[in-house]
Design an enzyme around this catalytic site. Structure first.
Site, PDB file in Angstrom:
ATOM      1  N   GLY A 162       0.821  -1.208   0.000  1.00 16.23           N
ATOM      2  CA  GLY A 162       0.000   0.000   0.000  1.00 16.23           C
ATOM      3  C   GLY A 162       0.851   1.253   0.000  1.00 16.23           C
ATOM      4  CG  ASN A 173      -4.292   3.779   9.853  1.00 18.28           C
ATOM      5  OD1 ASN A 173      -4.455   4.818   9.209  1.00 18.28           O
ATOM      6  ND2 ASN A 173      -3.263   3.598  10.661  1.00 18.28           N
ATOM      7  CD  GLN A 204      -7.048  -0.373   7.853  1.00 23.68           C
ATOM      8  OE1 GLN A 204      -7.888  -1.258   7.997  1.00 23.68           O
ATOM      9  NE2 GLN A 204      -5.798  -0.528   8.253  1.00 23.68           N
ATOM     10  N   GLY A 207      -2.599  -5.864   0.040  1.00 16.65           N
ATOM     11  CA  GLY A 207      -3.035  -7.252   0.221  1.00 16.65           C
ATOM     12  C   GLY A 207      -3.185  -7.683   1.663  1.00 16.65           C
ATOM     13  CB  THR A 223      10.430 -10.038 -12.464  1.00 16.51           C
ATOM     14  OG1 THR A 223      11.393  -9.785 -13.484  1.00 16.51           O
ATOM     15  CG2 THR A 223       9.730 -11.356 -12.733  1.00 16.51           C
ATOM     16  CB  CYS A 247       3.374   2.461  11.354  1.00 13.70           C
ATOM     17  SG  CYS A 247       2.407   1.502  10.210  1.00 13.70           S
TER      18      CYS A 247
HETATM   19  C1  LIG Z   1      -1.533  -0.602   6.388  1.00 19.17           C
HETATM   20  C2  LIG Z   1      -1.850   0.700   5.755  1.00 19.17           C
HETATM   21  C3  LIG Z   1      -1.026   1.247   4.768  1.00 19.17           C
HETATM   22  C4  LIG Z   1       0.269   0.620   4.342  1.00 19.17           C
HETATM   23  O1  LIG Z   1       0.119  -0.564   3.609  1.00 19.17           O
HETATM   24  P1  LIG Z   1       1.413  -1.499   3.471  1.00 19.17           P
HETATM   25  O2  LIG Z   1       1.007  -2.539   2.495  1.00 19.17           O
HETATM   26  O3  LIG Z   1       1.679  -2.040   4.830  1.00 19.17           O
HETATM   27  O4  LIG Z   1       2.511  -0.635   2.957  1.00 19.17           O
HETATM   28  C5  LIG Z   1      -1.396   2.445   4.206  1.00 19.17           C
HETATM   29  N1  LIG Z   1      -2.511   3.072   4.589  1.00 19.17           N
HETATM   30  C6  LIG Z   1      -3.333   2.584   5.519  1.00 19.17           C
HETATM   31  C7  LIG Z   1      -4.568   3.339   5.881  1.00 19.17           C
HETATM   32  C8  LIG Z   1      -3.029   1.385   6.148  1.00 19.17           C
HETATM   33  O5  LIG Z   1      -3.832   0.919   7.098  1.00 19.17           O
END
Ligand SMILES: *Cc1c(COP(=O)(O)O)cnc(C)c1O
Length: 382
Positions: free
Chosen positions: A74, A153, A181, A202, A239, A327
């Site tokens: 993400g 989140n 989310q 994912g 890739t 985080c």
């Molecule tokens: C978890 C999250 C991300 C980051 O996604 P990753 O695949 O861990 O880099 C970004 N934005 C929100 C709102 C999230 O909850």
């Protein structure tokens, strides 16, 4: 690692891989190891699996398969959208975002501001909501991008993303939404083309970590973030992470099938938990707009406790939840989201987030309603 009585209530941090997702992936880690760019049969079979995954992801979003780029997470999706918007037009070097974004956006915007780009930060009120008039006023002729998350989140608060998209479009600017989310939890239809970019990940929807996708509207020009080979129609070199992309496709297919009843079931678990805690633990408040909120998230402030101490005791009882966002755990900063809502450091440091998901049960709620009040009472006595 797994303990039989693990009580996992931290589904906004990451989710358990669905066994059906893993089953779909395993052949691509064993026998189907061809490179999808190769011209021979085992390469073409893998390319076909990527095409299927792209259709499944686009099916969940209500867009065209060609509008989906696979990424590594993400965070990469978000960074790529911001990078593209700024690289597109040298006369547009201003971005608009909010104070409550995930660090993927927040830190990137802070770094850009230090490098000389201009950033306007939209504030939130005590419910965690933005003011649409303030947003409208913030957008300028030189604004390259408005980047605003769909759901928070930490609190689960949902922004009025369709209204935001309409405002941004009317101002003639690009719009990115971090929908990490939301995807898999609530229905999303992108077919009206008001959103320019959308990020998803994912591991927040029962797929492994390390794969994500970026939706790029077909009328939006895209400047690649990763350059090199011609993969992803020249928009994301490298890739492909084939097995994980196949898993993401399956995870999106499962979400499309189960979302409606799952949202109801998960909401019922969350509500029973939240109401139970509010009744049994005095001095508890819900953080954020309770009405416009993800069905799975409960962010609670407990008077006179330190959330880090609670986390340790809950962990001893097998219960996983989080203080602030995963985080930022480990750093001493109180949650930037709760502080942006105007809460004191104290309230932010006494808050916990519980987030439910597909694999939670009624029995989990029963146990949580036993454990959490005991732990809070114990800490308040000490
Ligand atoms: C978890 C999250 C991300 C980051 O996604 P990753 O695949 O861990 O880099 C970004 N934005 C929100 C709102 C999230 O909850």
């Amino acid at each position: 690692m797994d303990s039989p009585d693990l009580l996992y209530l931290d589904n906004n941090a990451t989710t358990q891989v669905d066994p059906a997702v893993l089953d779909e992936m395993l052949p691509f880690l064993r026998e189907h190891y061809g490179n999808p760019s190769s011209g021979y049969r085992i390469g073409k079979q893998v390319a076909q699996a990527l095409a299927t995954a792209r259709e499944r992801v686009s099916g969940l979003l209500g867009c065209e398969p060609s509008e989906i780029l696979f990424t590594s997470c993400g965070t990469e999706s978000t960074d790529a959208a911001i990078h593209s918007a700024l690289a597109l037009d040298r006369d547009r070097q201003h971005i608009v975002t909010t104070r409550v974004e995930h660090s993927a956006t927040l830190k990137t915007a802070e770094i850009l501001a230090r490098r000389g780009y201009e950033v306007t930060w939209i504030e939130v009120d005590s419910r965690g909501q933005v003011d649409l008039d303030e947003l409208e006023r913030a957008i300028r002729p030189d604004t390259a991008l408005v980047s605003i998350m769909w759901a928070n989140n930490e609190t689960g608060v949902l922004f009025p993303t369709e209204d935001i998209a309409a405002i941004v479009r009317q101002k003639g600017t690009l719009f990115h939404t971090d929908a990490v989310q939301v995807i898999g939890k609530l229905p999303v239809r992108l077919s009206d083309g008001r959103v320019s970019f959308l990020s998803l990940s994912g591991h927040k929807l029962h797929c492994p970590k390390g794969v994500g996708a970026l939706y790029v509207n077909k009328r939006t020009k895209f400047v690649p973030f990763l350059t090199g080979g011609g993969q992803e129609s020249g928009r994301r070199a490298g890739t492909e992470n084939v097995a994980s992309i196949v898993g993401l496709g399956k995870a999106c297919e499962l979400a499309a099938t189960h979302m409606d009843h799952e949202a109801i079931a998960v909401r019922a678990l969350r509500d029973r938990f939240e109401n139970g805690i509010l009744e049994s633990v005095s001095g508890t408040q819900v953080n954020g707009d309770r009405e416009h909120r993800l069905p799975n998230t409960s962010s609670l402030a407990f008077d006179a406790i330190d959330s880090e101490a609670v986390l340790l005791l809950l962990d001893q009882r097998g219960l996983c939840c989080s203080s602030g966002s995963a985080c930022t755990t480990g750093s001493l900063h109180a949650s930037h989201v709760l502080k942006a809502m105007g809460f004191s450091d104290n309230r932010a440091r006494s808050s916990l987030r519980f987030s439910f998901g597909r694999f939670n049960s009624e029995a989990d709620v029963d146990r949580a309603l036993e454990i959490v009040p005991e732990v809070i009472a114990k800490l308040r006595r000490s």
